[in-house]
Design a protein around this motif. Structure first.
Motif, PDB file in Angstrom:
ATOM      1  N   GLY A   1      39.360 -23.213  -5.808  1.00 34.81           N
ATOM      2  CA  GLY A   1      40.068 -22.766  -7.002  1.00 34.81           C
ATOM      3  C   GLY A   1      39.778 -21.311  -7.312  1.00 34.81           C
ATOM      4  N   PRO A   2      40.585 -20.731  -8.213  1.00 34.29           N
ATOM      5  CA  PRO A   2      40.395 -19.319  -8.543  1.00 34.29           C
ATOM      6  C   PRO A   2      39.109 -19.086  -9.334  1.00 34.29           C
ATOM      7  CG  PRO A   2      42.079 -20.306  -9.935  1.00 34.29           C
ATOM      8  CD  PRO A   2      41.687 -21.344  -8.935  1.00 34.29           C
ATOM      9  N   THR A   3      38.384 -18.028  -8.984  1.00 28.42           N
ATOM     10  CA  THR A   3      37.199 -17.633  -9.744  1.00 28.42           C
ATOM     11  C   THR A   3      37.375 -16.247 -10.342  1.00 28.42           C
ATOM     12  OG1 THR A   3      36.119 -16.730  -7.779  1.00 28.42           O
ATOM     13  CG2 THR A   3      35.631 -19.025  -8.331  1.00 28.42           C
ATOM     14  N   ALA A   4      38.325 -15.479  -9.837  1.00 33.79           N
ATOM     15  CA  ALA A   4      38.519 -14.103 -10.311  1.00 33.79           C
ATOM     16  C   ALA A   4      39.956 -13.834 -10.743  1.00 33.79           C
ATOM     17  CB  ALA A   4      38.122 -13.119  -9.209  1.00 33.79           C
ATOM     18  N   GLY A   5      40.812 -14.836 -10.694  1.00 32.15           N
ATOM     19  CA  GLY A   5      42.192 -14.658 -11.105  1.00 32.15           C
ATOM     20  C   GLY A   5      43.133 -15.490 -10.270  1.00 32.15           C
ATOM     21  N   GLN A   6      44.388 -15.430 -10.631  1.00 26.07           N
ATOM     22  CA  GLN A   6      45.413 -16.201  -9.941  1.00 26.07           C
ATOM     23  C   GLN A   6      46.736 -15.485 -10.124  1.00 26.07           C
ATOM     24  OE1 GLN A   6      45.404 -20.368 -10.958  1.00 26.07           O
ATOM     25  NE2 GLN A   6      47.616 -20.538 -10.741  1.00 26.07           N
ATOM     26  N   VAL A   7      47.529 -15.426  -9.070  1.00 20.58           N
ATOM     27  CA  VAL A   7      48.868 -14.846  -9.152  1.00 20.58           C
ATOM     28  C   VAL A   7      49.862 -15.946  -8.805  1.00 20.58           C
ATOM     29  CG1 VAL A   7      50.452 -13.091  -8.281  1.00 20.58           C
ATOM     30  CG2 VAL A   7      48.005 -12.549  -8.517  1.00 20.58           C
ATOM     31  N   ASP A   8      50.655 -16.335  -9.801  1.00 24.00           N
ATOM     32  CA  ASP A   8      51.689 -17.348  -9.594  1.00 24.00           C
ATOM     33  C   ASP A   8      52.941 -16.665  -9.073  1.00 24.00           C
ATOM     34  OD1 ASP A   8      49.997 -19.372 -10.593  1.00 24.00           O
ATOM     35  OD2 ASP A   8      50.556 -18.848 -12.646  1.00 24.00           O
ATOM     36  N   LEU A   9      53.489 -17.221  -8.010  1.00 23.73           N
ATOM     37  CA  LEU A   9      54.660 -16.628  -7.370  1.00 23.73           C
ATOM     38  C   LEU A   9      55.886 -17.491  -7.644  1.00 23.73           C
ATOM     39  CD1 LEU A   9      52.957 -15.787  -3.966  1.00 23.73           C
ATOM     40  CD2 LEU A   9      53.456 -14.209  -5.834  1.00 23.73           C
ATOM     41  N   PRO A  10      57.020 -16.879  -7.974  1.00 27.95           N
ATOM     42  CA  PRO A  10      58.236 -17.657  -8.240  1.00 27.95           C
ATOM     43  C   PRO A  10      58.840 -18.245  -6.968  1.00 27.95           C
ATOM     44  CG  PRO A  10      58.710 -15.321  -8.386  1.00 27.95           C
ATOM     45  CD  PRO A  10      57.225 -15.451  -8.196  1.00 27.95           C
ATOM     46  N   GLY A  11      58.402 -17.787  -5.825  1.00 26.50           N
ATOM     47  CA  GLY A  11      58.907 -18.259  -4.543  1.00 26.50           C
ATOM     48  C   GLY A  11      58.528 -17.282  -3.456  1.00 26.50           C
ATOM     49  N   LEU A  12      59.081 -17.515  -2.292  1.00 21.23           N
ATOM     50  CA  LEU A  12      58.818 -16.627  -1.160  1.00 21.23           C
ATOM     51  C   LEU A  12      59.576 -15.314  -1.325  1.00 21.23           C
ATOM     52  CD1 LEU A  12      59.103 -19.305   1.667  1.00 21.23           C
ATOM     53  CD2 LEU A  12      57.003 -18.237   0.810  1.00 21.23           C
ATOM     54  N   ASP A  13      59.033 -14.262  -0.749  1.00 20.87           N
ATOM     55  CA  ASP A  13      59.684 -12.951  -0.666  1.00 20.87           C
ATOM     56  C   ASP A  13      59.916 -12.272  -2.020  1.00 20.87           C
ATOM     57  OD1 ASP A  13      59.897 -13.082   2.208  1.00 20.87           O
ATOM     58  OD2 ASP A  13      61.507 -14.542   1.898  1.00 20.87           O
ATOM     59  N   THR A  14      59.163 -12.667  -3.040  1.00 16.73           N
ATOM     60  CA  THR A  14      59.278 -12.040  -4.354  1.00 16.73           C
ATOM     61  C   THR A  14      57.918 -11.496  -4.755  1.00 16.73           C
ATOM     62  OG1 THR A  14      61.008 -13.617  -4.979  1.00 16.73           O
ATOM     63  CG2 THR A  14      59.960 -12.387  -6.760  1.00 16.73           C
ATOM     64  N   PRO A  15      57.719 -10.165  -4.671  1.00 14.34           N
ATOM     65  CA  PRO A  15      56.419  -9.595  -5.036  1.00 14.34           C
ATOM     66  C   PRO A  15      56.146  -9.735  -6.536  1.00 14.34           C
ATOM     67  CG  PRO A  15      57.888  -7.914  -4.095  1.00 14.34           C
ATOM     68  CD  PRO A  15      58.660  -9.169  -4.214  1.00 14.34           C
ATOM     69  N   VAL A  16      54.882  -9.968  -6.853  1.00 19.22           N
ATOM     70  CA  VAL A  16      54.444 -10.070  -8.244  1.00 19.22           C
ATOM     71  C   VAL A  16      53.247  -9.153  -8.431  1.00 19.22           C
ATOM     72  CG1 VAL A  16      53.449 -11.594  -9.998  1.00 19.22           C
ATOM     73  CG2 VAL A  16      55.281 -12.435  -8.518  1.00 19.22           C
ATOM     74  N   GLU A  17      53.290  -8.325  -9.485  1.00 13.68           N
ATOM     75  CA  GLU A  17      52.151  -7.477  -9.842  1.00 13.68           C
ATOM     76  C   GLU A  17      51.485  -8.046 -11.080  1.00 13.68           C
ATOM     77  OE1 GLU A  17      52.626  -3.244 -10.167  1.00 13.68           O
ATOM     78  OE2 GLU A  17      53.768  -3.157  -8.297  1.00 13.68           O
ATOM     79  N   LYS A  18      50.158  -7.947 -11.100  1.00 11.46           N
ATOM     80  CA  LYS A  18      49.396  -8.453 -12.234  1.00 11.46           C
ATOM     81  C   LYS A  18      48.224  -7.515 -12.500  1.00 11.46           C
ATOM     82  CE  LYS A  18      47.444 -12.761 -13.957  1.00 11.46           C
ATOM     83  NZ  LYS A  18      47.250 -14.180 -13.662  1.00 11.46           N
ATOM     84  N   ALA A  19      47.979  -7.226 -13.768  1.00 10.24           N
ATOM     85  CA  ALA A  19      46.850  -6.379 -14.143  1.00 10.24           C
ATOM     86  C   ALA A  19      45.556  -7.189 -14.033  1.00 10.24           C
ATOM     87  CB  ALA A  19      47.033  -5.854 -15.558  1.00 10.24           C
TER      88      ALA A  19
END
Length: 148
Positions: A28-46
């Motif tokens: 499981g995540p210990t330092a964060g998690q980035v949820d993706l809406p699907g394949l081939d869609t980049p997501v940026e998170k602070a």
């Protein structure tokens, strides 16, 4: 009064829940998690990480269906002030040959790791794609966990 069989079933359920919690805590995540809406869609998170911190990136899918052997390829870019300061790409989730489906799977490939460069980072960009564009896959609840 509970029978021996009913106590045995209770122990089996409690044991299975304990194993599930152990697996989740291991990956499981210990330092964060980035949820993706699907394949081939980049997501940026602070998310800020200090220099020298080693990060690992397990890949999780709530459910998936696929046809043909493939890998879910993960590309991670650490950013500072919007500029890339570190990158990593790996085959994070294996879809074995043939066709299949599954649910609640988290995979960690040892090569899905990155050390935060000097100066640290203040954001992360993640995208997942199929390594082989010739086969198909549907992934629901796709996330990249960040472990330190």
């Amino acid at each position: 009064m509970r029978t021996a069989a009913s106590r045995g079933r209770t122990r089996a359920v409690v044991g299975a829940l304990g194993v599930g919690a152990l697996v989740l805590s291991c990956l499981g995540p210990t330092a964060g998690q980035v949820d993706l809406p699907g394949l081939d869609t980049p997501v940026e998170k602070a998310l800020s990480f200090p220099a020298g911190k080693k990060l690992e990136f397990p890949v999780h899918a709530d459910s998936y269906e696929y046809s043909g052997a493939n890998y879910v390829r993960v590309e991670v870019t650490l950013l500072r002030g919007g500029a890339p300061v570190g990158t990593m790409a790996c085959d994070g989730f294996e879809l074995e040959g043939g066709a299949g489906c599954g649910s609640g799977a988290t995979h960690l490939n040892g090569s899905c790791a990155l050390e935060v460069p000097a100066g640290g980072s203040d954001a992360i960009r993640v995208v997942a794609t199929l390594a082989d564009k010739g086969s198909s896959a549907k992934l629901q609840g796709l996330s990249v966990y960040i472990r330190d």
